[in-house]
Every structure is written in C-alpha cells, then in structure tokens.
Design a protein around this motif. Sequence first.
Motif, short mmCIF file in Angstrom:
data_model
loop_
_atom_site.label_atom_id
_atom_site.label_comp_id
_atom_site.label_asym_id
_atom_site.label_seq_id
_atom_site.Cartn_x
_atom_site.Cartn_y
_atom_site.Cartn_z
N LEU A 28 0.89 -1.61 -0.12
CA LEU A 28 -0.22 0.45 -0.02
C LEU A 28 0.91 1.24 -0.37
O LEU A 28 0.75 2.21 -0.70
CB LEU A 28 -0.86 0.34 0.99
N VAL A 29 2.29 1.36 0.87
CA VAL A 29 2.66 3.02 1.12
C VAL A 29 4.05 2.76 0.77
O VAL A 29 4.47 3.95 0.02
CB VAL A 29 2.95 3.57 2.21
N ALA A 30 3.96 1.65 -1.17
CA ALA A 30 5.09 1.52 -2.07
C ALA A 30 5.79 2.99 -2.67
O ALA A 30 7.30 3.74 -2.33
CB ALA A 30 5.68 0.55 -3.03
N GLY A 31 4.73 3.70 -2.48
CA GLY A 31 5.29 5.15 -2.76
C GLY A 31 4.86 6.39 -2.55
O GLY A 31 4.73 7.31 -3.44
N ALA A 32 4.63 6.26 -1.19
CA ALA A 32 4.46 7.55 -0.35
C ALA A 32 5.31 8.12 -0.30
O ALA A 32 6.71 8.16 -0.65
CB ALA A 32 3.91 6.54 1.00
N ARG A 33 4.88 10.00 -0.04
CA ARG A 33 5.82 10.96 -0.62
C ARG A 33 5.98 11.18 1.22
O ARG A 33 7.22 10.88 1.55
CB ARG A 33 5.06 11.97 -0.78
N ALA A 34 4.96 10.27 2.16
CA ALA A 34 5.27 10.79 4.03
C ALA A 34 4.56 9.34 4.44
O ALA A 34 3.26 9.52 3.51
CB ALA A 34 4.68 11.99 4.58
N ALA A 35 4.87 9.15 5.76
CA ALA A 35 3.87 8.26 6.56
C ALA A 35 4.20 8.49 7.50
O ALA A 35 5.41 9.13 8.45
CB ALA A 35 4.79 6.65 6.00
N CYS A 36 2.65 7.68 8.61
CA CYS A 36 3.37 7.78 9.89
C CYS A 36 2.98 6.83 10.90
O CYS A 36 2.07 6.83 9.83
CB CYS A 36 2.97 9.17 10.55
N ALA A 37 2.98 5.91 11.47
CA ALA A 37 2.08 5.15 12.12
C ALA A 37 1.37 6.30 13.94
O ALA A 37 2.54 6.42 14.45
CB ALA A 37 2.98 3.96 12.92
N LEU A 38 0.40 6.09 13.90
CA LEU A 38 0.58 6.34 15.50
C LEU A 38 -0.38 5.42 15.67
O LEU A 38 -0.69 4.41 15.49
CB LEU A 38 -1.17 7.07 14.75
N PRO A 39 -0.53 5.23 17.56
CA PRO A 39 -1.10 4.42 18.53
C PRO A 39 -2.75 4.36 18.20
O PRO A 39 -2.82 5.68 18.21
CB PRO A 39 -0.78 4.86 19.51
N LEU A 40 -2.94 3.08 18.77
CA LEU A 40 -4.91 2.93 19.14
C LEU A 40 -5.24 4.14 19.61
O LEU A 40 -6.13 4.22 19.72
CB LEU A 40 -4.92 1.54 18.62
N VAL A 41 -4.21 3.57 21.09
CA VAL A 41 -4.99 4.65 22.18
C VAL A 41 -5.00 6.41 22.42
O VAL A 41 -3.80 6.83 21.89
CB VAL A 41 -3.81 4.25 23.04
N LEU A 42 -5.97 6.43 21.73
CA LEU A 42 -5.99 8.27 21.70
C LEU A 42 -5.31 9.04 22.63
O LEU A 42 -4.86 10.11 22.15
CB LEU A 42 -7.22 8.84 21.68
N ASP A 43 -4.94 8.42 23.95
CA ASP A 43 -4.13 9.26 24.87
C ASP A 43 -2.71 9.64 24.77
O ASP A 43 -2.21 10.40 24.31
CB ASP A 43 -4.26 8.66 26.14
#
Length: 64
Positions: A28-43
């Motif tokens: 899915l992200v092979a051609g991404a210009r930027a990416a970020c992993a976010l935690p599932l815990v909202l806090d």
Amino acid sequence: MDFVWEEPNGTIQHVMVDETNLQQLTTLVAGARAACALPLVLDERHPLFHVALPDSDGVLRARW
C-alpha cells in the motif's frame, strides 16, 4: 496501529494494521511521499498538524 500516508498525488490515506497484515502495508505505501504510524490509544496520539482558518471577516481567531 493506524498507519497514515500521503500518496504521490497528495491524497492522504490510512489503514489499521496489526502483525497479521504488515505484508499488505508494504504494498500500500510503496510509493508514499510521507508516512506515519499512530498508536491506537487516543491519549498517546499527537496531531500530525494543526489548522486554523480565518473567520468570514478575515480575522484569524485561534486558541492553542
């Protein structure tokens, strides 16, 4: 985790992933210009950016 990325055309996409579908994520992200992993815990999340728009009279009113 929630994974967010920017497509080459500027579109922002996201997908929820765990260890069972990490292989699909690489495709899915092979051609991404930027990416970020976010935690599932909202806090534990921190915004990627903040946006403020001027009111109809052209004055920017924002509180941080």
